[in-house]
Write an enzyme that holds these catalytic residues in place. Structure first.
Site, PDB file in Angstrom:
ATOM      1  N   TRP A   1      18.047 -24.672  11.095  1.00  9.60           N
ATOM      2  CA  TRP A   1      18.959 -23.358  10.604  1.00  9.60           C
ATOM      3  C   TRP A   1      19.982 -23.605  11.803  1.00  9.60           C
ATOM      4  CZ3 TRP A   1      17.545 -17.743  12.494  1.00  9.60           C
ATOM      5  CH2 TRP A   1      16.814 -18.123  13.895  1.00  9.60           C
ATOM      6  N   ASP A   2      20.243 -23.938  12.930  1.00  7.92           N
ATOM      7  CA  ASP A   2      21.194 -23.725  13.778  1.00  7.92           C
ATOM      8  C   ASP A   2      22.466 -23.999  13.288  1.00  7.92           C
ATOM      9  OD1 ASP A   2      18.508 -25.080  14.312  1.00  7.92           O
ATOM     10  OD2 ASP A   2      19.281 -25.683  16.383  1.00  7.92           O
TER      11      ASP A   2
ATOM     12  N   GLU B   1       9.194 -19.294  17.584  1.00  6.78           N
ATOM     13  CA  GLU B   1       8.347 -20.180  17.813  1.00  6.78           C
ATOM     14  C   GLU B   1       6.973 -19.892  18.638  1.00  6.78           C
ATOM     15  OE1 GLU B   1      10.949 -22.863  17.664  1.00  6.78           O
ATOM     16  OE2 GLU B   1      11.670 -22.780  16.019  1.00  6.78           O
TER      17      GLU B   1
ATOM     18  N   LYS C   1       9.846 -16.506  21.872  1.00 10.51           N
ATOM     19  CA  LYS C   1       9.933 -18.203  22.720  1.00 10.51           C
ATOM     20  C   LYS C   1      11.962 -17.625  22.947  1.00 10.51           C
ATOM     21  CE  LYS C   1      11.137 -22.497  21.532  1.00 10.51           C
ATOM     22  NZ  LYS C   1      10.642 -23.550  20.790  1.00 10.51           N
ATOM     23  N   GLN C   2      12.369 -16.285  21.762  1.00 12.86           N
ATOM     24  CA  GLN C   2      13.725 -16.565  21.109  1.00 12.86           C
ATOM     25  C   GLN C   2      13.975 -15.274  20.009  1.00 12.86           C
ATOM     26  OE1 GLN C   2      13.181 -20.054  18.814  1.00 12.86           O
ATOM     27  NE2 GLN C   2      14.889 -19.911  18.194  1.00 12.86           N
TER      28      GLN C   2
HETATM   29  O1  IFM Z   1      16.433 -24.189  15.163  1.00 13.06           O
HETATM   30  C1  IFM Z   1      15.624 -24.568  16.890  1.00 13.06           C
HETATM   31  C2  IFM Z   1      14.578 -23.490  16.652  1.00 13.06           C
HETATM   32  O2  IFM Z   1      14.967 -22.009  16.495  1.00 13.06           O
HETATM   33  C3  IFM Z   1      14.200 -23.142  18.784  1.00 13.06           C
HETATM   34  N1  IFM Z   1      14.069 -24.658  18.772  1.00 13.06           N
HETATM   35  C4  IFM Z   1      14.849 -25.746  18.635  1.00 13.06           C
HETATM   36  C5  IFM Z   1      15.375 -25.864  16.734  1.00 13.06           C
HETATM   37  C6  IFM Z   1      16.327 -26.487  17.204  1.00 13.06           C
HETATM   38  O3  IFM Z   1      18.050 -25.961  18.365  1.00 13.06           O
END
Ligand code: IFM
Length: 789
Positions: A352-353, A494, A608-609
């Site tokens: 999704w990046d 995640e 995580k994010q």
């Molecule tokens: O798409 C990301 C994910 O959101 C977090 N781990 C790394 C992936 C690739 O950059």
């Protein structure tokens, strides 16, 4: 040590430099100083080889599966960059003799890497060396190297060089050897074919030598060995004489569109002919041709930041440089890997990046490349359909990790689980499903920014409708709550696996279905022919009814009455809260996984994010500032930013909330993920989403650019350290130039594709006619959108 400013004024903020050579930091510089053009990418390994190096060259799209237990990955192509140089028999190597002077620089403006060394060998002979290298933006197949050697005493110099096919991907050998040959003792040829995908890769290289400017021809020693072809040339130099070695190489594959009808012999012939012609031009001219293409890129995309910290200007250029390197602008069959073409990390797969972090740059700067990216998702739609069917759903379910076909390619097993000592099971490929609406979102954003109706009619609507159908089939009815739910997923955060009703996933699924409904109704009204064609293939009528029925009843987690916090999922807010100080102060990401395994992390309120924060940014009109602030207050203290995608999202949101000091601080941190002094962060390759995020912090965050309800909004807020910001924006075919200071914003419509263009600035609507330029004083936020000219 990484240095950002060379002090050479004409290159100020265009150069990143390494000032001290340290083998422990090889990987960092290989990545951040990588070269490429979207077709190929090479890590900037030194000409001499070191045990800890990762000598990688990738060509976009050439995926191969090493064996059944692995997933497909971009294979490491035969290397042309290694040179063995000996002075009176002693090999040049920085760990022998002593380095008296050293600098390595990447010039972002022209895409050239230069290394200067003054080396004293063990016998006291001092040699001045300059190594130069570029990957051409003019001819995507081409790479040029030039080495200048000036020994300070009479010296016998021997140069061994060629093509080395002994490279692997961390041990996995992806190629069967093909023809090896040295034509006329000059032109070196190496062909190889990927073991599973059967892609032929043809590499040629040729050398020229000059002593004090005069070309010399010497008789080489030829060598063909296992997966290796080299030539060796020797030269007797007088003290102070300069030997120049030029090595020009090219790479072609049977995947290249121009070779569609050729067999490997024919590709070899074309490639050989091309190299013969190109090598004659010589390094300076080839570099010049490539620089001219870079100049066009910069002219079209340059962003100017005037402020206290030069680093900010450099950081955004660094990001734009790498955005050029990562994007396969030449071919819509390939996506952008999470590490671009700069490393083995994530195996070249797209996430999704692309849609959420990278595509915006191309949309607003290079729309034709953005089209390639959305076409890539169309080309992989059948794979997404297969994934949906294989999982018992309908429509199209995009893979979490995508390669060539749209089939799921996420590996099943990851790094070590600190509790069990076994590999961690990777669930993302199975249950991180928001990618499907992210792809649809990317398509819709493309349409808003370009109004490319042809794309929508032939491809875009189909993606939006098939993804909506997936969601309709994915929802689960909750009888007691009388609502549809999305159960058992991973959201963007995640660190929470197997959760029900991740707010991001539910809202985006809802958005996906609503957008499909709107598209359907518009098509039926305005484009009956397109509607009929799609209806024939996709049975739209019943699908439409299902979208309506389900979208209305999908559960969208609401802010709690008490504190306006939206539950990230059904259980997040009930989990244990622990002291996260240690992990929030960590020097390297992921420290928490050294203390807890995923099952344990799942039970803690730790993220995580960015998760809900991404939602606030994507669907900003759905949430009030109050709600955004309340959620920031709740979730940010639990945030570890253990993914490189996180920091830039937080910065943009802070800008949206007018928290400019915070936004700037987060931008600075985001900009240092690859470019900062952390010497380990980029070992596996560049963080492409974070690179896109740097641009987004500047243009979306501080520049305030967004497509809202089909209209361009520019609502800038500069951080204190900046005096002004200028950037281009392509919008629906026209180019706008925006200049922002703390007091005013100036917007100029530079092109005349549309007679007039609407833009909302500080919540007021303006109409820009042909070549209009408006200057508007910047005030604090107002509440309603008024119509003005
Ligand atoms: O798409 C990301 C994910 O959101 C977090 N781990 C790394 C992936 C690739 O950059």
């Amino acid at each position: 040590m990484l240095r950002y400013d060379t002090g050479e004024s004409e290159l100020k903020n265009w150069v990143i430099a390494e000032t001290v050579f340290d083998v422990r930091h090889l990987a960092k510089y290989e990545t951040i100083m990588g070269l490429g053009n979207g077709y190929m990418g090479i890590r900037s390994c030194t000409e001499e080889s070191y045990p800890k190096e990762t000598r990688n060259c990738f060509i976009a799209g050439t995926f191969n599966k090493f064996d059944d237990s692995e997933v497909t990955e971009l294979p490491n192509i035969a290397d042309v960059t290694e040179l063995g140089i000996r002075f009176n028999g002693e090999s040049f190597h920085s760990e022998k003799g002593s380095i008296e002077q050293y600098s390595r620089q990447l010039n972002l403006r022209i895409g050239e890497l230069t290394r200067r060394i003054l080396w004293r060998n063990s016998k006291g002979n001092v040699v001045e060396m300059v190594f130069r290298r570029f990957v051409s933006l003019h001819n995507k197949h081409l790479l040029g190297m030039r080495v200048e050697l000036t020994p300070q005493m009479a010296t016998e110099v021997t140069v061994q060089s060629g093509i080395n096919g002994q490279v692997t991907n961390s041990g996995a050998q992806h190629f069967m050897e093909g023809d090896k040959r040295i034509h006329n003792k000059k032109m070196i040829q190496y062909t190889a074919t990927t073991t599973e995908s059967k892609i032929d890769v043809v590499t040629h290289c040729q050398h020229r030598f000059f002593v004090d400017g005069a070309e010399v021809n010497t008789e080489p020693r030829l060598s063909i060995a296992r997966r290796m072809v080299t030539v060796e040339h020797s030269f007797s130099l007088e003290s102070g004489q300069t030997l120049v070695i030029e090595k020009i190489a090219n790479m072609h594959t049977s995947l290249d569109l121009e070779h569609a009808d050729r067999d490997v012999t024919e590709i070899c012939a074309v490639s050989l002919e091309e190299l013969h012609h190109e090598a004659l031009k010589g390094y300076p001219q080839l570099l010049q041709e490539s620089s001219a293409e870079w100049a066009k890129k910069w002219e079209a995309a340059d962003i100017e930041i005037n402020g206290k910290n030069d680093f900010d200007q450099l950081a955004v250029r660094f990001a734009q440089y790498h955005l050029v390197l990562m994007a396969p602008a030449h071919d819509n069959r390939f996506g952008i890997g999470a590490k671009g073409l700069t490393g083995e990390g994530y195996k070249g797969h797209s996430f999704w990046d692309t849609e959420i972090f990278i595509q915006p740059y191309f949309l607003f700067t290079e729309p034709e490349t953005a089209r390639k990216l959305v076409e890539y998702r169309y080309n992989t739609l059948d794979g997404a359909r297969r994934k949906a069917a294989a999982n018992g759903y309908r429509g199209a379910m995009y893979p979490w990790e995508s390669a060539l076909t749209g089939d799921e390619v996420t590996p099943e097993w990851g790094p070590v689980d600190v509790v069990t000592g076994t590999p961690i099971k990777i669930w993302t490929g199975v249950i991180e499903q928001h990618i499907t609406s992210d792809v649809a979102y990317g398509v819709w954003q493309y349409y808003l920014a370009t109004r490319d109706q042809e794309f929508m009619d032939t491809k875009g609507y189909e993606i939006i409708m098939e993804t909506a159908t997936f969601w309709a089939s994915r929802l689960t009815w909750n009888e007691s709550q009388q609502r549809y739910e999305v159960r058992g997923v991973i959201g963007p955060d995640e660190y929470k696996e197997h959760v029900d009703n991740n707010a991001f996933t539910n809202y985006m699924a809802h958005w996906n279905m609503q957008t499909a409904i709107a598209c359907y109704e518009k098509l039926q009204r305005q484009s009956p022919v397109v509607w009929a064609q799609l209806n024939d293939r996709l049975q739209l009528q019943p699908a439409y009814e299902e979208w309506i029925q389900k979208a209305e009843r999908i559960y969208l987690p609401q802010p709690r009455e008490t504190d306006l916090v939206i539950p990230q999922d059904d259980t997040y807010l009930t989990k244990e809260i622990i002291d996260l100080t240690k992990y929030r102060n960590q020097k390297e990401v992921g420290l928490i996984l050294e203390d807890y395994n995923m099952d344990q992390v799942n039970q803690i309120q730790v993220s995580k994010q960015a998760d809900i924060m991404v939602l606030f940014y994507l669907l900003e009109h759905c949430f009030t500032d109050e709600v955004k602030q309340a959620n920031w207050k709740y979730y940010e203290p639990k945030m570890l930013h253990d993914s490189s995608l996180s920091m830039s999202t937080h910065s943009i949101l802070a800008s949206d909330l007018d928290e400019m000091d915070l936004a700037y601080q987060l931008f600075e941190q985001a900009a240092r993920i690859d470019l900062g002094q952390n010497m380990k962060s980029s070992d596996q390759g560049i963080h492409t989403a974070s690179i896109g995020g740097i641009w987004k912090c500047v243009v979306f965050g501080f520049g305030g650019v967004r497509a809202v309800n089909g209209q361009l909004r520019i609502d800038p807020r500069l951080p204190d350290p900046w005096d002004s910001l200028s950037f281009p924006v392509y919008w629906q075919g026209d180019l706008l130039k925006v200049h922002v200071t703390h007091d005013a914003i100036k917007v100029a419509k530079v092109t005349n594709v549309q007679p007039s263009l609407y833009v909302t600035i500080q919540r007021q609507q303006y109409t820009l006619g042909n070549t209009d330029e408006i200057t508007i004083p910047l005030a604090r936020k107002e509440n309603s959108v008024e119509q003005r000219h």
